[in-house]
Every structure is written in structure tokens, then in C-alpha cells.
Design an enzyme around this catalytic site. Structure first.
Site, PDB file in Angstrom:
ATOM      1  N   CYS A  71       0.839  -1.198   0.000  1.00 25.46           N
ATOM      2  CA  CYS A  71       0.000   0.000   0.000  1.00 25.46           C
ATOM      3  C   CYS A  71       0.876   1.250   0.000  1.00 25.46           C
ATOM      4  CB  CYS A  71      -0.913  -0.010   1.226  1.00 25.46           C
ATOM      5  SG  CYS A  71      -2.034   1.402   1.270  1.00 25.46           S
ATOM      6  N   CYS A  75       0.454   4.694   7.031  1.00 26.06           N
ATOM      7  CA  CYS A  75      -0.203   4.532   8.341  1.00 26.06           C
ATOM      8  C   CYS A  75       0.736   3.741   9.264  1.00 26.06           C
ATOM      9  CB  CYS A  75      -1.532   3.805   8.169  1.00 26.06           C
ATOM     10  SG  CYS A  75      -2.549   4.539   6.864  1.00 26.06           S
ATOM     11  N   CYS A  78       0.245  -0.012  10.401  1.00 27.62           N
ATOM     12  CA  CYS A  78      -0.252  -1.007   9.449  1.00 27.62           C
ATOM     13  C   CYS A  78       0.840  -1.900   8.859  1.00 27.62           C
ATOM     14  CB  CYS A  78      -1.007  -0.300   8.328  1.00 27.62           C
ATOM     15  SG  CYS A  78      -1.858  -1.462   7.237  1.00 27.62           S
ATOM     16  N   CYS A 115     -16.868  -8.865   5.494  1.00 27.48           N
ATOM     17  CA  CYS A 115     -16.155  -7.608   5.205  1.00 27.48           C
ATOM     18  C   CYS A 115     -14.901  -7.898   4.392  1.00 27.48           C
ATOM     19  CB  CYS A 115     -15.714  -6.928   6.492  1.00 27.48           C
ATOM     20  SG  CYS A 115     -17.023  -6.742   7.686  1.00 27.48           S
ATOM     21  N   CYS A 146     -19.762  -5.778   3.376  1.00 32.57           N
ATOM     22  CA  CYS A 146     -19.023  -4.574   3.785  1.00 32.57           C
ATOM     23  C   CYS A 146     -17.709  -4.587   3.025  1.00 32.57           C
ATOM     24  CB  CYS A 146     -18.761  -4.622   5.292  1.00 32.57           C
ATOM     25  SG  CYS A 146     -17.755  -3.238   5.883  1.00 32.57           S
ATOM     26  N   CYS A 206     -19.500   2.153   8.582  1.00 33.24           N
ATOM     27  CA  CYS A 206     -18.759   1.477   9.648  1.00 33.24           C
ATOM     28  C   CYS A 206     -17.512   2.319   9.875  1.00 33.24           C
ATOM     29  CB  CYS A 206     -18.384   0.061   9.209  1.00 33.24           C
ATOM     30  SG  CYS A 206     -17.309  -0.792  10.384  1.00 33.24           S
ATOM     31  N   ARG A 278     -18.222  -2.496  17.976  1.00 29.30           N
ATOM     32  CA  ARG A 278     -17.532  -3.779  17.768  1.00 29.30           C
ATOM     33  C   ARG A 278     -16.203  -3.852  18.518  1.00 29.30           C
ATOM     34  NH1 ARG A 278     -16.933  -4.481  12.025  1.00 29.30           N
ATOM     35  NH2 ARG A 278     -19.145  -4.912  12.162  1.00 29.30           N
TER      36      ARG A 278
HETATM   37  N1  SAM Z   1      -6.835   0.704   3.192  1.00 29.20           N
HETATM   38  C1  SAM Z   1      -8.105   0.875   3.774  1.00 29.20           C
HETATM   39  C2  SAM Z   1      -8.148   1.986   4.811  1.00 29.20           C
HETATM   40  O1  SAM Z   1      -7.104   2.440   5.231  1.00 29.20           O
HETATM   41  O2  SAM Z   1      -9.248   2.392   5.157  1.00 29.20           O
HETATM   42  C3  SAM Z   1      -8.685  -0.384   4.378  1.00 29.20           C
HETATM   43  C4  SAM Z   1      -7.862  -1.331   5.179  1.00 29.20           C
HETATM   44  S1  SAM Z   1      -7.244  -0.746   6.729  1.00 29.20           S
HETATM   45  C5  SAM Z   1      -6.240  -2.110   7.133  1.00 29.20           C
HETATM   46  C6  SAM Z   1      -8.648  -0.777   7.809  1.00 29.20           C
HETATM   47  C7  SAM Z   1      -8.447  -0.436   9.267  1.00 29.20           C
HETATM   48  O3  SAM Z   1      -7.831  -1.534   9.940  1.00 29.20           O
HETATM   49  C8  SAM Z   1      -7.586   0.739   9.655  1.00 29.20           C
HETATM   50  O4  SAM Z   1      -8.222   1.971   9.505  1.00 29.20           O
HETATM   51  C9  SAM Z   1      -7.307   0.442  11.121  1.00 29.20           C
HETATM   52  O5  SAM Z   1      -8.325   0.967  11.948  1.00 29.20           O
HETATM   53  C10 SAM Z   1      -7.346  -1.085  11.181  1.00 29.20           C
HETATM   54  N2  SAM Z   1      -6.009  -1.634  11.434  1.00 29.20           N
HETATM   55  C11 SAM Z   1      -5.048  -1.802  10.514  1.00 29.20           C
HETATM   56  N3  SAM Z   1      -3.918  -2.293  11.082  1.00 29.20           N
HETATM   57  C12 SAM Z   1      -4.185  -2.421  12.407  1.00 29.20           C
HETATM   58  C13 SAM Z   1      -3.410  -2.863  13.517  1.00 29.20           C
HETATM   59  N4  SAM Z   1      -2.149  -3.247  13.387  1.00 29.20           N
HETATM   60  N5  SAM Z   1      -3.998  -2.877  14.731  1.00 29.20           N
HETATM   61  C14 SAM Z   1      -5.278  -2.479  14.871  1.00 29.20           C
HETATM   62  N6  SAM Z   1      -6.056  -2.047  13.850  1.00 29.20           N
HETATM   63  C15 SAM Z   1      -5.511  -2.003  12.631  1.00 29.20           C
HETATM   64 FE1  SF4 Z   2      -2.867   1.276   3.388  1.00 27.54          FE
HETATM   65 FE2  SF4 Z   2      -2.879   0.094   5.779  1.00 27.54          FE
HETATM   66 FE3  SF4 Z   2      -3.153   2.751   5.610  1.00 27.54          FE
HETATM   67 FE4  SF4 Z   2      -5.175   1.140   4.770  1.00 27.54          FE
HETATM   68  S1  SF4 Z   2      -4.419   1.344   6.874  1.00 27.54           S
HETATM   69  S2  SF4 Z   2      -4.328   2.960   3.725  1.00 27.54           S
HETATM   70  S3  SF4 Z   2      -3.973  -0.595   3.980  1.00 27.54           S
HETATM   71  S4  SF4 Z   2      -1.319   1.551   4.996  1.00 27.54           S
END
Ligand code: SAM
Ligand code: SF4
Ligand code: DTB
Length: 331
Positions: A71, A75, A78, A115, A146, A206, A278
Site C-alpha cells: 500500500c 499509516c 499497518c 467484510c 461490507c 462502519c 464492535r
Molecule cells: N486501506 C483501507 C483503509 O485504510 O481504510 C482499508 C484497510 S485498513 C487495514 C482498515 C483499518 O484496519 C484501519 O483503519 C485500522 O483501523 C485497522 N487496522 C489496521 N492495522 C491495524 C493494527 N495493526 N492494529 C489495529 N487495527 C488495525
Molecule cells: Fe494502506 Fe494500511 Fe493505511 Fe489502509 S491502513 S491505507 S492498507 S497503509
């Protein structure tokens, strides 16, 4: 920047109706909830839950990563950002058959919603058609659908709605003033704008956040106030405990104690009385008693199934035992 900023819908680029359907909460009022004696807070949350829901019914959603890793976004929590060395193996978009097979397994185990998550900054127009096919196919199994695909461009939410999508997940993740410390490649306003277009398209929302990214209690209250200020509030509010991922900047972050997590759930329940709250990522690090406290605090939904997106979740068999011990009914 002011620590207690609440980006109201009026700060969005699109004008919003001025009459709210639900009362809004200031950051200070949410903070006052966090500061209640623990039993007082849980009592209020449990009363709120009982006024609007069967208190022993827990909604179950299954998750599948349909496009994993690589990606562009940064973030810091992530595993899927290409900017962190997490050792994750990237995967292209899954085939329709693989998705339908996973959805059928989820349905057979008892999930009511499926989802699908993609590691995109946002979908390109050419990405949308195969996702829409997945939505149609999963819906035809009798599951709610979702997707979480990142930021949406104009018209994309409407296309997803036309394919039969029920919910779009797009988290605000933390308070607006802390967000730039977690992500630099998109802004809080970008998130709010996508949430606005999702709502305008008639999709259910959500939207939640993550606890344990180094934020303060004020930031946690700020996140809850921001979620409750969405008009209407999200139908589904995932509260995630950070799953620390080796190789990400937050891998070694110290976690707040469980009571702070439970307080966040209770604050979400009280401020968003009609939403499903949730208990999301992070359950694997929690004991049964800790999860039971979250249900007492008003959580009435979980991710159900052995995997989240790239990390593991409690086994279905152990969740079934926990539900039996607590007299909870999965729906
Ligand atoms: N890329 C899209 C986005 O950023 O909306 C969808 C996928 S992203 C992985 C969805 C959500 O997963 C993030 O906004 C975050 O809240 C959650 N998430 C991702 N990595 C996480 C982690 N290591 N621990 C807890 N929640 C996490
Ligand atoms: Fe990409 Fe992870 Fe950020 Fe979603 S949360 S935009 S998958 S880096
Ligand atoms: C949400 O709030 N949590 C889910 C879902 N929405 C997409 C994702 C949790 C991801 C946990 C880390 C992982 O498995 O990669």
C-alpha cells in the site's frame, strides 16, 4: 493546534443540514465520561445498551483481505504499508471464486456480515468492477456485505451501492489533532470527505478507531466525540486494540491498560446508543474476563473467524466456548 478540536460536519467541503437527528457530544463531555468511576461508567453503558438492544445478542462479522500489502500510504500501525519492512507477502486481488469460498465458510460458521478489505489508498476505477462482482456474489449467499477500500473518488460510492453493498468501513482511527502523527500521506479531512460521500450514496457507515497508538485520554475522547458527531452516527463502530506489527513505527508502543480500552468502549456505547459497537482487533491479546468486561461496557459485535486481515483472531471454537460461558447469542 487546539487539543480539543472537533471537526464538525460544517468543516466538510460539502454543506450539511444544520438540524441534527441526534444530540452531539463535546470532547469535554466525552472526557467527563472517561473520568467517571469505573462502575458508574459501566452501569451507564449497560443501561444504554439495554435501552436499545438485546443485551445478550452479539453481531458477528467475518473479515477477508482481498488485496494484501504494497500500500502506498504510511499509516504507522499497518502491516500493509510498502514503507514499512514487515515481511508481509503482497498479494494481488483475489479471484471471485476464492472470495465466494471464504464467504461460504464464514456463513457456515455463523457470521452474518462479510467484510472485504483491500490495501489501497483508494480504488482505481478499473479496480471497482471486480469488487462489485464480489459484493454481488457474497450478497447472493445471504450475507450482509461490507468493503474497506480506502478513499473513494466521486461516483464510486454510488457504484458500490448499486452493486448491493450494505456497509463501507472507513475509520477515523484517532482524534484529528493526533492523526498527522500517525499518517502523513492523507489527511483527516480526506477521511471525513470519503465518509460523507459514503453516506450521501445511501450506504451504511462502519467507522471507528484504534486504541494504543500512543494517544492520550483526551485524544481517545476526541475520537469518540468525532465519531458521535457524524450525522447520523455510524451504524457500526469498530474499536480496535493496536495489534503491534514488527517493522512498523508502533511495534513497541506501550499499551494503555485494559480499563482504558473498556472505558473507550463504554464511551462509544453511551454517545452512540443505537450503533453496534464492535470489539475488534486485539481480542487475541485479551483474556476471556477482559473480553467479558468489553461486552459489559456495551460492545455488541465482534470480528468472528480465525483471521483479521493479516493477523490472527481468536479461533471460532474458543469464541463459541466464551459465548456459551457468558450466555451470549451470536447473530
Ligand atoms: N486501506 C483501507 C483503509 O485504510 O481504510 C482499508 C484497510 S485498513 C487495514 C482498515 C483499518 O484496519 C484501519 O483503519 C485500522 O483501523 C485497522 N487496522 C489496521 N492495522 C491495524 C493494527 N495493526 N492494529 C489495529 N487495527 C488495525
Ligand atoms: Fe494502506 Fe494500511 Fe493505511 Fe489502509 S491502513 S491505507 S492498507 S497503509
Ligand atoms: C476495522 O476496524 N478493523 C479491521 C477492519 N476494520 C478492516 C481490520 C483490523 C486489522 C488488524 C491488523 C491486521 O490483521 O492486519
Amino acid at each position: 493546534m487546539n487539543d480539543t478540536v472537533l471537526l464538525s460536519p460544517q468543516t466538510l467541503s460539502h454543506p450539511q443540514p444544520t438540524v441534527r437527528s441526534t444530540p452531539s457530544w463535546s470532547v469535554e463531555a466525552v472526557l467527563a465520561l472517561f473520568e467517571l468511576p469505573f462502575a458508574d461508567l459501566l452501569f451507564q453503558a449497560q443501561k444504554t445498551l439495554r435501552a436499545h438492544f438485546d443485551p445478550n445478542a452479539v453481531q458477528r462479522s467475518a473479515l477477508l483481505s482481498i488485496k494484501t500489502g504494497n500500500c502506498s500510504e504510511d499509516c504507522s500501525y499497518c502491516s500493509q504499508s510498502k514503507r514499512h519492512q514487515t515481511g508481509l507477502e503482497a498479494e494481488n486481488l483475489l479471484s471471485l471464486d476464492d472470495v465466494v469460498a471464504a464467504a461460504q465458510v464464514a456463513k457456515d460458521k455463523g457470521a452474518s456480515r462479510f467484510c472485504m478489505g483491500a490495501a489501497w489508498r483508494g480504488p482505481k476505477n478499473k479496480d471497482l468492477e471486480p469488487v462489485m462482482e464480489m459484493v454481488r456474489a457474497v450478497k447472493s449467499l445471504g450475507l450482509e456485505t461490507c468493503v474497506t477500500l480506502g478513499m473513494l473518488k466521486e461516483g464510486q460510492a454510488e457504484q458500490l451501492k448499486a452493486a448491493g453493498l450494505d456497509y463501507y468501513n472507513h475509520n477515523l482511527d484517532t482524534a484529528p489533532e493526533f492523526y498527522p502523527e500517525i499518517v502523513s500521506t492523507h489527511s483527516y479531512q480526506d477521511r471525513l470527505d470519503t465518509l460523507h460521500s459514503v453516506r450521501e450514496a445511501g450506504l451504511k457507515v462502519c467507522c471507528g478507531g484504534i486504541i494504543g497508538m500512543g494517544e492520550s485520554r483526551l485524544h481517545r475522547a476526541g475520537l469518540i466525540a468525532q465519531l458521535a458527531a457524524l450525522d447520523p452516527p455510524p451504524e457500526s463502530v469498530p474499536i480496535n486494540g493496536l495489534v503491534p506489527i514488527p517493522g512498523t513505527p508502533l511495534a513497541k508502543n506501550e499499551q494503555p491498560d485494559i480499563f482504558e480500552f473498556v472505558r473507550t468502549i463504554a464511551a462509544a456505547r453511551i454517545t452512540m446508543p443505537r450503533s453496534h459497537v464492535r470489539l475488534s482487533a486485539g481480542r487475541e491479546q485479551m483474556s476471556e474476563a477482559e473480553q467479558a468486561l468489553c461486552f459489559l461496557a456495551g460492545a455488541n459485535s465482534i470480528f468472528y473467524g480465525d483471521r483479521l486481515l493479516t493477523t490472527s483472531n481468536p479461533q471460532v471454537a474458543s469464541d463459541n466456548i466464551l459465548f456459551e460461558k457468558l450466555g451470549l447469542r451470536g447473530v
